[in-house]
Motif scaffolding. Structure first.
Motif, short mmCIF file in Angstrom:
data_model
loop_
_atom_site.label_atom_id
_atom_site.label_comp_id
_atom_site.label_asym_id
_atom_site.label_seq_id
_atom_site.Cartn_x
_atom_site.Cartn_y
_atom_site.Cartn_z
N THR A 194 -0.65 -8.13 -11.95
CA THR A 194 -0.67 -8.86 -10.68
C THR A 194 -1.29 -8.00 -9.58
O THR A 194 -1.37 -6.77 -9.70
CB THR A 194 0.75 -9.26 -10.25
N HIS A 195 -1.65 -8.67 -8.48
CA HIS A 195 -2.21 -7.94 -7.34
C HIS A 195 -1.22 -6.86 -6.88
O HIS A 195 -1.62 -5.73 -6.57
CB HIS A 195 -2.49 -8.90 -6.18
N ALA A 196 0.07 -7.22 -6.82
CA ALA A 196 1.07 -6.25 -6.33
C ALA A 196 1.19 -5.06 -7.29
O ALA A 196 1.24 -3.90 -6.86
CB ALA A 196 2.42 -6.94 -6.18
N GLU A 197 1.22 -5.34 -8.59
CA GLU A 197 1.30 -4.25 -9.59
C GLU A 197 0.07 -3.35 -9.51
O GLU A 197 0.16 -2.13 -9.64
CB GLU A 197 1.44 -4.83 -11.00
N LEU A 198 -1.07 -3.97 -9.28
CA LEU A 198 -2.32 -3.21 -9.23
C LEU A 198 -2.33 -2.27 -8.02
O LEU A 198 -2.66 -1.08 -8.14
CB LEU A 198 -3.48 -4.21 -9.13
N ALA A 199 -1.95 -2.80 -6.86
CA ALA A 199 -1.93 -1.97 -5.65
C ALA A 199 -1.00 -0.78 -5.85
O ALA A 199 -1.30 0.36 -5.48
CB ALA A 199 -1.47 -2.81 -4.46
N ASN A 200 0.12 -1.03 -6.51
CA ASN A 200 1.10 0.03 -6.76
C ASN A 200 0.57 1.05 -7.77
O ASN A 200 0.63 2.26 -7.55
CB ASN A 200 2.36 -0.67 -7.30
N ALA A 201 -0.02 0.56 -8.85
CA ALA A 201 -0.48 1.45 -9.93
C ALA A 201 -1.64 2.34 -9.48
O ALA A 201 -1.81 3.45 -9.98
CB ALA A 201 -0.90 0.63 -11.15
N LEU A 202 -2.45 1.85 -8.53
CA LEU A 202 -3.63 2.60 -8.12
C LEU A 202 -3.40 3.45 -6.87
O LEU A 202 -4.31 4.11 -6.39
CB LEU A 202 -4.81 1.65 -7.87
N ALA A 251 -6.32 -5.52 -3.56
CA ALA A 251 -5.14 -6.13 -4.19
C ALA A 251 -3.97 -6.17 -3.21
O ALA A 251 -3.23 -7.15 -3.15
CB ALA A 251 -4.77 -5.36 -5.45
N GLY A 252 -3.81 -5.11 -2.44
CA GLY A 252 -2.65 -5.00 -1.56
C GLY A 252 -2.77 -5.78 -0.26
O GLY A 252 -1.77 -5.99 0.43
N PRO A 256 2.80 -11.56 0.28
CA PRO A 256 3.59 -10.87 -0.76
C PRO A 256 4.01 -11.77 -1.92
O PRO A 256 3.96 -11.36 -3.08
CB PRO A 256 4.81 -10.35 0.02
N ALA A 257 4.39 -13.02 -1.63
CA ALA A 257 4.86 -13.90 -2.71
C ALA A 257 3.72 -14.18 -3.69
O ALA A 257 3.91 -14.11 -4.92
CB ALA A 257 5.39 -15.20 -2.13
N VAL A 258 2.53 -14.47 -3.17
CA VAL A 258 1.38 -14.75 -4.04
C VAL A 258 0.98 -13.48 -4.79
O VAL A 258 0.72 -13.51 -6.00
CB VAL A 258 0.19 -15.33 -3.22
N ARG A 259 0.99 -12.34 -4.09
CA ARG A 259 0.57 -11.09 -4.74
C ARG A 259 1.45 -10.73 -5.94
O ARG A 259 1.01 -10.06 -6.85
CB ARG A 259 0.60 -9.92 -3.73
N ILE A 273 -5.28 -10.28 -11.75
CA ILE A 273 -6.68 -9.83 -11.65
C ILE A 273 -7.59 -10.74 -12.49
O ILE A 273 -8.70 -11.07 -12.09
CB ILE A 273 -6.82 -8.34 -12.03
N GLY A 274 -7.09 -11.17 -13.66
CA GLY A 274 -7.89 -12.06 -14.51
C GLY A 274 -8.17 -13.39 -13.82
O GLY A 274 -9.28 -13.91 -13.85
N GLY A 275 -7.14 -13.92 -13.16
CA GLY A 275 -7.30 -15.19 -12.44
C GLY A 275 -8.27 -15.06 -11.29
O GLY A 275 -9.04 -15.96 -11.00
N ASN A 276 -8.24 -13.91 -10.62
CA ASN A 276 -9.15 -13.67 -9.50
C ASN A 276 -10.60 -13.70 -9.97
O ASN A 276 -11.48 -14.25 -9.32
CB ASN A 276 -8.80 -12.33 -8.85
#
Ligand code: FAD
Length: 286
Positions: free
Chosen positions: A78-86, A99-100, A105-108, A113-116
């Motif tokens: 998810t966008h939120a997981e991506l922002a956190n992981a990077l 991503a962040g 926040p709810a959508v993120r 990333i695949g859907g984007n």
């Protein structure tokens, strides 16, 4: 295999299961990840698909692997997981920022990333220009094999991609570049960006820019590189004023799309200011 709601929704438990379910349904089924784009199909006056194969519970599609030379991002991260992981990978700041800062926040927390990447009519996608500026590739899985291609190539073929395939993961090379993603929402954070600029630059030993990649999102129907501006940045020090002047001079490279949030001319007009802010963001990282 497990199913809910009759034939409308099939919840896949593995990649092989998802591919088999898509093949079984022929062209009648679509992939469903976070559903944040799909749920708005009626608002866009698009037909809804007959059935969906849900993939967001597949473990391998939810992983982010940070390796020495590349970062592998599963399509359902998810966008939120991506922002956190990077957050601790400075060379990927553009993607972490995209991503962040996208949506809310709810959508993120559910948007992937695949859907984007796969929402083909979505000009304002934030992650797409960030991935282009980072020279990312993606892997498409299909029954009996997989294919790897650049994000730019994927955008060219995405509308006609064969039913039954799905994006498995995105691969971002790790280099010494610095990068930033700057977006202009019209009214408030959480809006789609009117325009966005993703910039990656690699400084050489003397501090001059050795290579640069600039990608522009939301201005035209699909994000794309601004190669003329890239050429103007190479061999010089990073200078926000100079970069904005070059952007102003080269703005004619874009034909802005008219939309409900902004007319096309406005999307183009704001580009020099976004480029200036992107260069400032890169300077702040050094
Ligand atoms: C209120 C709101 C605000 C938003 N703001 C922003 C914003 O500021 N910036 C932004 O970028 N986006 C924004 N979005 C759009 C958001 O939907 C996308 O960013 C999101 O990434 C889509 O991901 P998803 O997992 O929900 O996709 P889905 O809705 O599940 O799917 C989207 C499309 O991609 C296909 N698909 C999904 N995954 C795959 C896959 N792995 N392989 C093949 N096909 C696949 C689906 O079949 C569908 O056609 C916003 C959405 C909402 C509802």
């Amino acid at each position: 295999m497990s199913s809910q709601d009759g034939e409308r929704l099939y919840v896949a438990t593995s990649l092989a299961d998802a591919l088999a379910a898509l093949a079984e349904r022929g062209g009648a089924a679509s992939v469903l990840a976070g559903a944040t784009w799909i749920m708005r199909a009626p608002l866009r006056h698009e037909p809804q698909d007959l059935s969906y194969v849900a993939i967001s519970g597949i473990d391998e599609l939810r992983r982010v692997e940070v390796l020495d030379h590349e970062i592998s991002i599963g399509a359902c991260v998810t966008h939120a997981e991506l922002a956190n992981a990077l957050a601790s990978s400075p060379e990927c700041s553009a993607l972490a920022q995209a991503a962040g800062s996208s949506a809310n926040p709810a959508v993120r927390h559910v948007a992937t990333i695949g859907g984007n990447l796969c929402a083909s009519a979505f000009a304002a996608a934030d992650l797409v220009p960030a991935l282009i500026c980072l020279d990312a590739e993606l892997e498409i899985a299909r029954p009996g094999g997989s294919e790897r291609m650049t994000v730019e190539r994927f955008l060219e073929i995405r509308a006609g991609i064969v039913p039954g395939c799905l994006v498995r993961r995105v691969i971002v090379p790790r280099t010494t570049r610095r990068s930033a993603h700057i977006r202009l929402p019209l009214r408030k954070a959480g809006d789609y960006p009117v325009a966005s600029v993703s910039l990656a630059a690699t400084p050489g030993p003397t501090g001059l820019v050795e290579s640069a990649r600039v990608a522009v999102g939301s201005v035209e129907p699909a994000a794309r590189r601004w190669t003329q501006l890239e050429a103007g940045l190479v061999g010089r020090a990073l200078d926000p004023r100079y970069a904005a002047e070059q952007a102003e001079r080269l703005c004619g490279d874009f034909s802005g799309r008219d939309g409900i949030e902004a007319p096309g001319w406005y999307r183009v007009k704001v580009l020099p200011s976004l480029v200036r802010r992107a260069v400032v963001a890169l300077q702040e990282q050094s």
